[in-house]
Design a protein around this motif. Structure first.
Motif, PDB file in Angstrom:
ATOM      1  N   ARG A 179       0.856  -1.189   0.000  1.00  0.00           N
ATOM      2  CA  ARG A 179       0.000   0.000   0.000  1.00  0.00           C
ATOM      3  C   ARG A 179       0.894   1.242   0.000  1.00  0.00           C
ATOM      4  N   VAL A 180       0.506   2.240  -0.785  1.00  0.00           N
ATOM      5  CA  VAL A 180       1.313   3.451  -0.907  1.00  0.00           C
ATOM      6  C   VAL A 180       1.071   4.343   0.308  1.00  0.00           C
ATOM      7  N   VAL A 181       2.159   4.736   0.971  1.00  0.00           N
ATOM      8  CA  VAL A 181       2.063   5.528   2.195  1.00  0.00           C
ATOM      9  C   VAL A 181       2.655   6.920   2.018  1.00  0.00           C
ATOM     10  N   SER A 182       3.089   7.258   0.813  1.00  0.00           N
ATOM     11  CA  SER A 182       3.622   8.593   0.543  1.00  0.00           C
ATOM     12  C   SER A 182       2.510   9.496   0.020  1.00  0.00           C
ATOM     13  N   ASP A 183       2.714  10.809   0.128  1.00  0.00           N
ATOM     14  CA  ASP A 183       1.737  11.770  -0.389  1.00  0.00           C
ATOM     15  C   ASP A 183       1.725  11.798  -1.909  1.00  0.00           C
ATOM     16  N   GLU A 184       2.808  11.376  -2.524  1.00  0.00           N
ATOM     17  CA  GLU A 184       2.893  11.311  -3.980  1.00  0.00           C
ATOM     18  C   GLU A 184       2.725   9.869  -4.434  1.00  0.00           C
ATOM     19  N   PRO A 185       2.421   9.650  -5.707  1.00  0.00           N
ATOM     20  CA  PRO A 185       2.354   8.265  -6.207  1.00  0.00           C
ATOM     21  C   PRO A 185       3.686   7.559  -6.017  1.00  0.00           C
ATOM     22  N   CYS A 186       3.644   6.264  -5.932  1.00  0.00           N
ATOM     23  CA  CYS A 186       4.854   5.447  -5.784  1.00  0.00           C
ATOM     24  C   CYS A 186       5.194   4.832  -7.135  1.00  0.00           C
ATOM     25  N   LEU A 187       6.392   5.106  -7.616  1.00  0.00           N
ATOM     26  CA  LEU A 187       6.875   4.544  -8.871  1.00  0.00           C
ATOM     27  C   LEU A 187       7.948   3.517  -8.553  1.00  0.00           C
ATOM     28  N   CYS A 188       7.788   2.311  -9.097  1.00  0.00           N
ATOM     29  CA  CYS A 188       8.734   1.226  -8.852  1.00  0.00           C
ATOM     30  C   CYS A 188       9.150   0.594 -10.168  1.00  0.00           C
ATOM     31  N   VAL A 189      10.339   0.015 -10.173  1.00  0.00           N
ATOM     32  CA  VAL A 189      10.752  -0.853 -11.266  1.00  0.00           C
ATOM     33  C   VAL A 189      10.747  -2.275 -10.721  1.00  0.00           C
ATOM     34  N   VAL A 190      10.175  -3.186 -11.510  1.00  0.00           N
ATOM     35  CA  VAL A 190       9.922  -4.541 -11.029  1.00  0.00           C
ATOM     36  C   VAL A 190      10.432  -5.556 -12.042  1.00  0.00           C
ATOM     37  N   ALA A 191      11.173  -6.556 -11.550  1.00  0.00           N
ATOM     38  CA  ALA A 191      11.468  -7.754 -12.352  1.00  0.00           C
ATOM     39  C   ALA A 191      10.450  -8.802 -11.934  1.00  0.00           C
ATOM     40  N   LEU A 192       9.605  -9.197 -12.864  1.00  0.00           N
ATOM     41  CA  LEU A 192       8.474 -10.067 -12.552  1.00  0.00           C
ATOM     42  C   LEU A 192       8.569 -11.342 -13.374  1.00  0.00           C
ATOM     43  N   ASP A 193       8.560 -12.480 -12.678  1.00  0.00           N
ATOM     44  CA  ASP A 193       8.659 -13.776 -13.332  1.00  0.00           C
ATOM     45  C   ASP A 193       7.279 -14.431 -13.328  1.00  0.00           C
ATOM     46  N   GLY A 194       6.667 -14.551 -14.501  1.00  0.00           N
ATOM     47  CA  GLY A 194       5.326 -15.120 -14.591  1.00  0.00           C
ATOM     48  C   GLY A 194       4.264 -14.138 -14.130  1.00  0.00           C
ATOM     49  N   GLU A 195       3.040 -14.633 -13.979  1.00  0.00           N
ATOM     50  CA  GLU A 195       1.917 -13.798 -13.577  1.00  0.00           C
ATOM     51  C   GLU A 195       1.783 -13.773 -12.057  1.00  0.00           C
ATOM     52  N   ILE A 196       1.333 -12.638 -11.521  1.00  0.00           N
ATOM     53  CA  ILE A 196       1.005 -12.608 -10.100  1.00  0.00           C
ATOM     54  C   ILE A 196      -0.294 -13.377  -9.883  1.00  0.00           C
ATOM     55  N   GLN A 197      -0.451 -13.921  -8.700  1.00  0.00           N
ATOM     56  CA  GLN A 197      -1.627 -14.727  -8.372  1.00  0.00           C
ATOM     57  C   GLN A 197      -2.382 -14.062  -7.230  1.00  0.00           C
ATOM     58  N   PHE A 198      -3.605 -13.566  -7.510  1.00  0.00           N
ATOM     59  CA  PHE A 198      -4.382 -12.878  -6.490  1.00  0.00           C
ATOM     60  C   PHE A 198      -4.962 -13.863  -5.487  1.00  0.00           C
ATOM     61  N   ASP A 199      -5.124 -13.374  -4.254  1.00  0.00           N
ATOM     62  CA  ASP A 199      -5.630 -14.194  -3.166  1.00  0.00           C
ATOM     63  C   ASP A 199      -7.095 -13.855  -2.894  1.00  0.00           C
ATOM     64  N   GLY A 200      -7.875 -14.839  -2.453  1.00  0.00           N
ATOM     65  CA  GLY A 200      -9.262 -14.593  -2.061  1.00  0.00           C
ATOM     66  C   GLY A 200     -10.215 -14.616  -3.244  1.00  0.00           C
ATOM     67  N   TRP A 201     -11.505 -14.619  -2.933  1.00  0.00           N
ATOM     68  CA  TRP A 201     -12.498 -14.743  -4.000  1.00  0.00           C
ATOM     69  C   TRP A 201     -12.537 -13.514  -4.899  1.00  0.00           C
ATOM     70  N   LEU A 202     -12.342 -12.312  -4.315  1.00  0.00           N
ATOM     71  CA  LEU A 202     -12.345 -11.104  -5.135  1.00  0.00           C
ATOM     72  C   LEU A 202     -11.141 -11.097  -6.072  1.00  0.00           C
ATOM     73  N   GLY A 203      -9.998 -11.525  -5.545  1.00  0.00           N
ATOM     74  CA  GLY A 203      -8.808 -11.597  -6.379  1.00  0.00           C
ATOM     75  C   GLY A 203      -8.974 -12.561  -7.530  1.00  0.00           C
ATOM     76  N   ARG A 204      -9.619 -13.685  -7.253  1.00  0.00           N
ATOM     77  CA  ARG A 204      -9.832 -14.667  -8.324  1.00  0.00           C
ATOM     78  C   ARG A 204     -10.777 -14.134  -9.396  1.00  0.00           C
ATOM     79  N   LEU A 205     -11.738 -13.288  -8.991  1.00  0.00           N
ATOM     80  CA  LEU A 205     -12.613 -12.663  -9.981  1.00  0.00           C
ATOM     81  C   LEU A 205     -11.840 -11.667 -10.848  1.00  0.00           C
TER      82      LEU A 205
END
Length: 212
Positions: A179-205
């Motif tokens: 969760r972003v805790v700064s007053d400005e948007p948070c910009l990140c660079v990410v190395a991502l392997d495969g797809e992220i997997q959401f948790d819970g029923w809302l995430g699966r939807l």
């Protein structure tokens, strides 16, 4: 070094040795550009490795090694290369300014991503992720490695805060919800392997509609 906000020693050793996967190396390079002390330590590792190479016994080459090298040079010299698209984010650390960027894509409310056209390694690739102030990602885990370096702003996971230059390492054993805790948007660079997997029923939807 703070082990929670820096790459692991194993990952830094692999980076110094040139054996880290290209997408992960891009993120680590961005981190080092923002953390001169860590960069100096990696350079020391590289210098030590260079001394070992100097002391190593020379290895013999194949009889046609020179011919192969010359043929490769002639082939590369004959290729016509179109100029790469310009990187339109001069505020990025220098290692990221070397690569063209894809368009911004909507991921969810207050969340956008764009591809960094750096070398891939299988399904592992580099993206920029921008999340609005006060927003959070759905809780998720990963198919593989996720390396995240903060470029601006800040986010938190549980009681752990990540500010500019901090790096988070996650994998399939990690279940988190940044969760972003700064007053400005948070910009990140990410190395991502495969797809992220959401948790819970809302995430699966949401899963079929969110592609990173």
């Amino acid at each position: 070094m703070n082990a929670h906000r820096n790459p692991s020693e194993e990952r830094l050793l692999a980076y110094a040795a040139g054996t880290l996967s290209p997408p992960e190396a891009v993120v680590v390079a961005a981190h080092l550009a923002l953390r001169p002390a860590n960069d100096a330590w990696v350079r020391q590792l590289q210098a030590v490795g260079g001394e070992f190479l100097n002391d190593a016994a020379p290895a013999s080459l194949s009889n046609d090694a020179l011919a192969q090298a010359m043929a490769r040079i002639e082939t590369d010299a004959g290729e016509s290369r179109a100029p790469a698209p310009l990187n339109d984010m001069p505020e990025l650390p220098e290692p990221l300014r070397r690569y063209a960027l894809g368009p911004w894509r909507w991921i969810g409310p207050g969340i956008r991503a764009r591809d960094v056209h750096a070398p891939r390694d299988g399904d592992c690739r580099v993206i920029l992720l921008k999340i609005g102030s006060g927003r959070e990602t759905p809780r998720h885990t990963h198919c593989g490695v996720e390396l995240t370096c903060v470029l601006s702003g800040a986010y938190a996971v549980s009681d752990q805060r990540y500010d500019v230059g901090d790096l988070e390492e996650a994998d399939g054993d990690t279940l988190h919800q940044p969760r972003v805790v700064s007053d400005e948007p948070c910009l990140c660079v990410v190395a991502l392997d495969g797809e992220i997997q959401f948790d819970g029923w809302l995430g699966r939807l949401m899963q079929p509609f969110v592609r990173l």
